[in-house]
Design a protein around this motif. Structure first.
Motif, PDB file in Angstrom:
ATOM      1  N   ARG A 197      51.229 -72.057 -30.101  1.00  0.00           N
ATOM      2  CA  ARG A 197      51.824 -72.239 -28.531  1.00  0.00           C
ATOM      3  C   ARG A 197      51.550 -70.998 -27.800  1.00  0.00           C
ATOM      4  N   GLU A 198      51.425 -69.882 -28.756  1.00  0.00           N
ATOM      5  CA  GLU A 198      51.446 -68.726 -27.813  1.00  0.00           C
ATOM      6  C   GLU A 198      49.989 -68.408 -27.347  1.00  0.00           C
ATOM      7  N   GLU A 199      49.064 -69.011 -28.012  1.00  0.00           N
ATOM      8  CA  GLU A 199      47.643 -68.939 -27.835  1.00  0.00           C
ATOM      9  C   GLU A 199      47.503 -69.720 -26.481  1.00  0.00           C
ATOM     10  N   ASP A 201      49.589 -70.691 -24.159  1.00  0.00           N
ATOM     11  CA  ASP A 201      50.584 -70.208 -23.052  1.00  0.00           C
ATOM     12  C   ASP A 201      49.758 -69.126 -22.327  1.00  0.00           C
ATOM     13  N   SER A 202      48.941 -68.130 -23.239  1.00  0.00           N
ATOM     14  CA  SER A 202      48.170 -66.901 -22.768  1.00  0.00           C
ATOM     15  C   SER A 202      46.685 -67.262 -22.546  1.00  0.00           C
ATOM     16  N   HIS A 203      46.200 -68.554 -22.687  1.00  0.00           N
ATOM     17  CA  HIS A 203      44.866 -68.812 -22.455  1.00  0.00           C
ATOM     18  C   HIS A 203      44.418 -68.519 -20.926  1.00  0.00           C
ATOM     19  N   PRO A 204      43.440 -67.738 -20.954  1.00  0.00           N
ATOM     20  CA  PRO A 204      42.915 -67.371 -19.439  1.00  0.00           C
ATOM     21  C   PRO A 204      42.616 -68.506 -18.694  1.00  0.00           C
ATOM     22  N   ARG A 206      44.093 -71.446 -18.548  1.00  0.00           N
ATOM     23  CA  ARG A 206      44.948 -72.453 -18.575  1.00  0.00           C
ATOM     24  C   ARG A 206      45.048 -73.217 -17.199  1.00  0.00           C
TER      25      ARG A 206
END
Length: 294
Positions: A197-199, A201-204, A206
């Protein structure tokens, strides 16, 4: 003899008067029909340039007070948000809404509304794609587009991109459309266990659009084949992404106390007053369903 002639004459006059009185004048009858259509759907719209150099949102309505057109097509409202990261965003959005309007109002009697909406959005996509090709900008011109039709108390819609359609009913604000953004695919990867989930949510990437007008062929279209039955005092809202981040149930609750045009202006003022950094163009289009004769 004279008595019979007089009675006959009086009888003829009486019949003529009765026949004349049974036919209401044509003009008031037509005006009544137009008034009924006007009272059924009340529009509103407003927009703000935000902190952008150019207004790249566009919108339009079909005929609202022509009873014959409304009976045939319903009432169409369209909103498009030109993609600022690409070229010719303003030109793309204006071309898209006008192409959508023109294509939808070519609807044939045997064509149902969902079919007409899909045909129209594909024709609008083709128009924007051809604009890009004309300027040697393939994949470099784009716009979102969302559209609704209200016909005989039923709501139909279609959308590509991340502009949204909401229904406000009895104090509840509900999103009817899905955003065509990469975040949805990332969420699927998280669900399948291929990403945390962290990956996600922080994906450039998104917020990158996965569908919009201006590409060779639309693959993702959000629509609803079964229409919604509207209730009197329902509010249908079309919003660009610069608007809906500030649209809350509380803001809508206050706005719904106003006529639709003033409500649209109130909502835009509330959103702009929040002072978000890099505020995007903000546009809202309102279709307030009053119910026939209300």
């Amino acid at each position: 003899m004279w008595y019979m002639i007089l009675c006959s004459a009086l009888f003829i006059v009486l019949i003529a008067a009765l026949l004349s009185g049974s036919r209401p004048p044509a003009a008031p009858q037509e005006e009544s029909a137009r008034e009924k259509v006007r009272m059924q759907i009340v529009p509103g719209s407003a927009q703000h340039i935000g902190e952008r150099e150019e207004q790249q949102d566009a919108y339009c309505f079909s005929e609202l007070d022509e009873s014959e057109a409304v009976r045939k097509y319903g009432v169409l409202a369209v909103l498009a948000d030109g993609m600022g990261g690409l070229a010719m965003g303003g030109e793309a959005s204006h071309l898209a809404v006008q192409s959508m309007l023109r294509a939808y109002t070519m609807k044939e009697d045997e064509e149902d509304i969902p079919q007409a909406l899909e045909r129209a959005i594909r024709m609008a996509n083709r128009a924007v794609y051809e604009l890009a090709m004309m300027h040697e900008l393939e994949w470099g011109v784009g716009t979102t587009l969302t559209a609704v039709v209200v016909s005989e108390g039923r709501l139909y819609w279609i959308s590509a991109g991340d502009s949204r359609i909401y229904l406000y009913r009895e104090g509840t604000l509900s999103a009817l459309t899905k955003d065509h953004i990469y975040a949805r695919r990332l969420d699927e990867l998280v669900k399948a266990g291929h990403m945390t989930r962290e990956e996600a949510d922080s994906h450039p990437d998104r917020q990158l659009l996965t569908s919009y007008l201006g590409i060779p062929e639309l693959q993702e279209i959000d629509s609803h084949a079964t229409p919604y039955r509207l209730q009197p005092e329902d509010w249908v809202l079309l919003c660009s992404d610069g608007l809906y981040e500030g649209l809350t149930e509380q803001v809508m609750y206050e706005a719904a106390k106003l006529p639709p045009q003033l409500a649209a202006e109130f909502i835009v003022r509330q959103v702009i007053a929040e002072g978000r950094p890099y505020q995007d163009n903000a546009t809202i289009v309102i279709v307030n369903y009053r119910g026939i004769g209300t």
